[in-house]
Design a protein around this motif. Structure first.
Motif, short mmCIF file in Angstrom:
data_model
loop_
_atom_site.label_atom_id
_atom_site.label_comp_id
_atom_site.label_asym_id
_atom_site.label_seq_id
_atom_site.Cartn_x
_atom_site.Cartn_y
_atom_site.Cartn_z
N ASN A 168 0.97 -1.28 -0.14
CA ASN A 168 -0.10 0.22 -0.03
C ASN A 168 1.19 1.04 0.39
O ASN A 168 0.52 1.99 -0.57
CB ASN A 168 -0.56 0.07 1.27
CG ASN A 168 -1.71 -1.19 1.96
OD1 ASN A 168 -2.21 -1.56 2.42
ND2 ASN A 168 -2.07 -1.83 1.20
N PHE A 169 1.77 1.76 0.73
CA PHE A 169 2.98 2.43 1.12
C PHE A 169 3.46 2.69 -0.33
O PHE A 169 3.87 3.71 -0.86
CB PHE A 169 3.81 1.85 2.51
CG PHE A 169 2.64 2.61 3.66
CD1 PHE A 169 1.15 2.79 4.13
CD2 PHE A 169 2.94 2.29 4.92
CE1 PHE A 169 0.25 3.17 4.73
CE2 PHE A 169 2.47 2.97 5.78
CZ PHE A 169 1.37 2.58 6.25
N THR A 170 4.02 0.86 -1.24
CA THR A 170 4.58 1.45 -1.60
C THR A 170 4.35 2.02 -3.11
O THR A 170 4.31 2.96 -3.64
CB THR A 170 5.54 0.11 -2.32
OG1 THR A 170 6.20 -0.44 -1.19
CG2 THR A 170 6.41 0.40 -3.56
N ASN A 171 2.77 1.60 -3.30
CA ASN A 171 1.70 2.23 -4.50
C ASN A 171 1.91 3.46 -4.33
O ASN A 171 1.72 4.63 -4.61
CB ASN A 171 1.01 1.17 -4.70
CG ASN A 171 -0.10 1.61 -5.59
OD1 ASN A 171 0.28 1.66 -6.56
ND2 ASN A 171 -1.10 2.67 -5.46
N HIS A 172 1.76 4.11 -2.67
CA HIS A 172 1.70 5.32 -2.50
C HIS A 172 2.82 6.30 -3.18
O HIS A 172 2.49 7.69 -3.55
CB HIS A 172 1.28 5.72 -1.01
CG HIS A 172 0.81 7.51 -1.22
ND1 HIS A 172 -0.66 7.83 -1.49
CD2 HIS A 172 1.23 8.15 0.03
CE1 HIS A 172 -0.65 9.02 -1.47
NE2 HIS A 172 0.21 9.09 -0.27
N LEU A 173 4.08 5.82 -2.86
CA LEU A 173 4.88 6.45 -3.26
C LEU A 173 4.89 6.43 -4.85
O LEU A 173 5.20 7.36 -5.55
CB LEU A 173 6.01 5.77 -2.48
CG LEU A 173 6.49 5.98 -1.18
CD1 LEU A 173 7.80 5.34 -0.82
CD2 LEU A 173 6.99 7.48 -0.33
N TYR A 174 4.60 5.82 -5.83
CA TYR A 174 5.00 5.82 -6.66
C TYR A 174 3.03 6.95 -7.37
O TYR A 174 3.88 7.62 -8.20
CB TYR A 174 4.09 4.70 -7.88
CG TYR A 174 4.63 3.15 -7.34
CD1 TYR A 174 5.67 2.94 -7.32
CD2 TYR A 174 4.15 2.32 -7.13
CE1 TYR A 174 7.02 1.63 -6.56
CE2 TYR A 174 4.54 0.67 -7.73
CZ TYR A 174 6.27 0.33 -7.07
OH TYR A 174 6.83 -0.45 -6.89
N GLN A 175 2.55 7.13 -6.83
CA GLN A 175 1.51 7.43 -6.65
C GLN A 175 1.90 9.41 -6.29
O GLN A 175 1.56 10.25 -7.55
CB GLN A 175 0.19 7.93 -6.24
CG GLN A 175 -0.53 8.69 -5.94
CD GLN A 175 -2.54 8.41 -5.32
OE1 GLN A 175 -2.61 7.43 -4.57
NE2 GLN A 175 -3.61 9.44 -5.87
N ILE A 176 3.22 9.30 -5.56
CA ILE A 176 3.82 10.50 -5.39
C ILE A 176 4.33 11.17 -6.71
O ILE A 176 4.45 12.18 -6.87
CB ILE A 176 4.48 10.93 -4.02
CG1 ILE A 176 3.30 10.55 -3.20
CG2 ILE A 176 5.01 12.67 -3.87
CD1 ILE A 176 3.78 10.74 -1.55
N ALA A 177 5.18 9.57 -6.77
CA ALA A 177 5.77 10.24 -7.98
C ALA A 177 4.94 10.38 -9.22
O ALA A 177 5.98 11.54 -9.91
CB ALA A 177 7.21 9.33 -8.32
N ASP A 178 4.68 9.61 -9.74
CA ASP A 178 3.29 10.43 -10.50
C ASP A 178 2.71 11.97 -10.57
O ASP A 178 2.90 12.97 -12.16
CB ASP A 178 2.41 9.22 -10.75
CG ASP A 178 1.28 9.46 -11.46
OD1 ASP A 178 1.38 10.32 -12.80
OD2 ASP A 178 0.48 9.05 -12.20
N GLU A 179 2.99 12.48 -9.37
CA GLU A 179 1.99 13.52 -9.32
C GLU A 179 3.37 14.81 -10.01
O GLU A 179 3.13 16.22 -10.61
CB GLU A 179 1.72 13.91 -7.74
CG GLU A 179 0.40 13.77 -7.85
CD GLU A 179 0.10 13.79 -6.49
OE1 GLU A 179 -0.80 12.94 -5.25
OE2 GLU A 179 1.31 14.37 -5.60
N ILE A 180 4.18 14.24 -9.29
CA ILE A 180 5.61 14.83 -9.77
C ILE A 180 5.86 15.21 -11.00
O ILE A 180 5.97 16.39 -11.45
CB ILE A 180 7.20 14.49 -8.62
CG1 ILE A 180 6.79 14.50 -7.35
CG2 ILE A 180 8.49 15.57 -9.61
CD1 ILE A 180 7.71 13.89 -6.37
N CYS A 181 6.07 13.79 -11.56
CA CYS A 181 6.19 14.06 -13.60
C CYS A 181 5.09 14.30 -13.80
O CYS A 181 5.32 15.43 -14.82
CB CYS A 181 6.10 12.80 -13.74
SG CYS A 181 7.44 11.39 -13.65
N ARG A 182 3.38 14.68 -13.50
CA ARG A 182 2.87 15.13 -14.14
C ARG A 182 3.12 17.30 -13.96
O ARG A 182 2.55 17.63 -14.71
CB ARG A 182 1.35 14.47 -13.84
CG ARG A 182 1.17 13.66 -14.54
CD ARG A 182 -0.47 13.59 -14.65
NE ARG A 182 -0.09 12.54 -13.07
CZ ARG A 182 -1.22 12.79 -11.98
NH1 ARG A 182 -2.21 14.38 -12.18
NH2 ARG A 182 -1.63 12.55 -11.18
#
Lengths: 252, 252
Positions: A168-182
């Protein structure tokens, strides 16, 4: 042949049906669902029932439902002294009512409705009150998976917390990385090979050996630049994880 | 044929040598290393040099060294107006000295000395001062990778922060999960299939769609039990990441 019936119609129930259908040593006999349409594609010889009274005798009943209703469902079963397992990572063995023999059959994986999984690769954590039941659970688990583990209720509770970090937390870090990219007009696709490699690395190295990055090498200049770049919750998360990596580095 | 020389003897230099050696459109001519033994296995036709004066004319020089010495090395190059690229995720284009044409050739991946990587899967982020140089960099990148991106210095800075979340921090969460397993007499192996599946899920779903777990479903009972189970930094990290997942959930 071990006769198994499954109670439930969610993701775990659906994936278990598919897995048992392929097995030579387990015979899936019934699927119980309160809903008229269980939403699960059933192999031909398995009957769908909606009434507990219609459940035939089986060697094992697997209750694959959300945590909150396991106790209620196990209490409604109209028979005694049979082997009942739930599939929860968090609920203790005792969640199964006293009328029957208690067990846990917990497949540790993240299941999505529309994504196939190779069940042979999924660890199944088993627990039972009695040794004979444990052996039957083990044979049942091995029928669908190459990875079975004896895990007691205390361990399972810890394992579930560990899984929250690893999944769960790992996936949330992916989400933050996704946000920074966008936010910076870059496609998240750029990071996908890195994400897959990061995960596959720990098949060969321990996470401690695999750790790299500015926190690990105490690169305070880069860390300061990153913290200046970030704001709000992203900055807080960056800070606490950087500190934790540095504290771990000191312990070694 | 594009003539390329590489300056450096670290992991990135080593992986670039292997990748270019397989290419038909790039001719790797020299590897520069200050050390007598570069520790890199060089293909036959590539010469190892230790003196900048020995560097022959090439279309592109790739400086693959640690961030702190890029400026110094680019300043020592005994020629002018040639195309020089560094491979750093954090340093701006301007780190290359003014005597030569500046560029960046940044492969976004985590490299380990003893783990082979498929370079064709590695995104290469390129940047150049001049359009013609950009085109040459693009052809060079495509010779070894299927994934090339035009990324300017500001974007690259953001991308590097995103990569810290997606790689360094993710790996640290694996380490915490490993600790929880060991503290409870369970092998970390139980979690490996979950970790690999979590990463491969985002190839099909966005991280936001893939999010599951107690925080996502606002399961306050499980969250409270997990926080009671954890202590110290693990508890703090659990708390901040759970809050962030819940905040993200509200925004949707």
């Amino acid at each position: 042949m071990i006769k198994v019936s499954i109670i439930g119609s969610g993701n775990v129930a659906g994936h278990l049906v598919q897995a048992f259908a392929k097995s030579d040593s387990v015979e899936l006999i019934q699927l119980f669902s309160r809903k008229k349409d269980a939403g699960i594609t059933l192999p031909e010889n398995i009957s769908l029932v909606h009434d507990f009274a219609a459940l035939e005798e089986a060697d094992l009943y697997i209750i694959a439902v959300t945590d909150g209703v396991i106790a209620e469902i196990s209490g409604e079963l109209p028979f005694k002294n049979r082997l009942i397992a739930h599939t929860s990572g968090t609920m203790p063995l005792e969640t199964i009512g006293d009328d029957n023999r208690k067990a846990v059959f917990y497949p540790l994986q993240t299941f999505s409705k529309n994504k196939a999984v190779d069940f042979r690769e999924i660890p199944i954590c088993i627990e039972a009150q009695f040794a004979a039941d444990f052996q039957l659970l083990e044979r049942t688990a091995r029928a669908i998976s190459d990875k079975t583990y004896a895990i007691n209720s205390d361990q399972r509770k810890a394992l579930h917390v560990a899984a929250v970090f690893a999944n769960n937390f790992t996936n949330h870090l992916y989400q933050i990385a996704d946000e920074i990219c966008r936010e910076n007009q870059m496609p998240f696709d750029i990071l996908k090979p890195l994400i897959v490699e990061t995960a596959s690395k720990i098949l060969q190295l321990s996470p401690s050996e695999a750790q790299t990055g500015p926190a690990k090498r105490n690169d305070s200049k880069t860390i300061a630049a990153h913290e200046a770049f970030l704001s709000d919750y992203k900055k807080d998360i960056y800070h606490i994880l950087t500190e934790s990596i540095q504290q771990h580095g000191k312990k070694l």
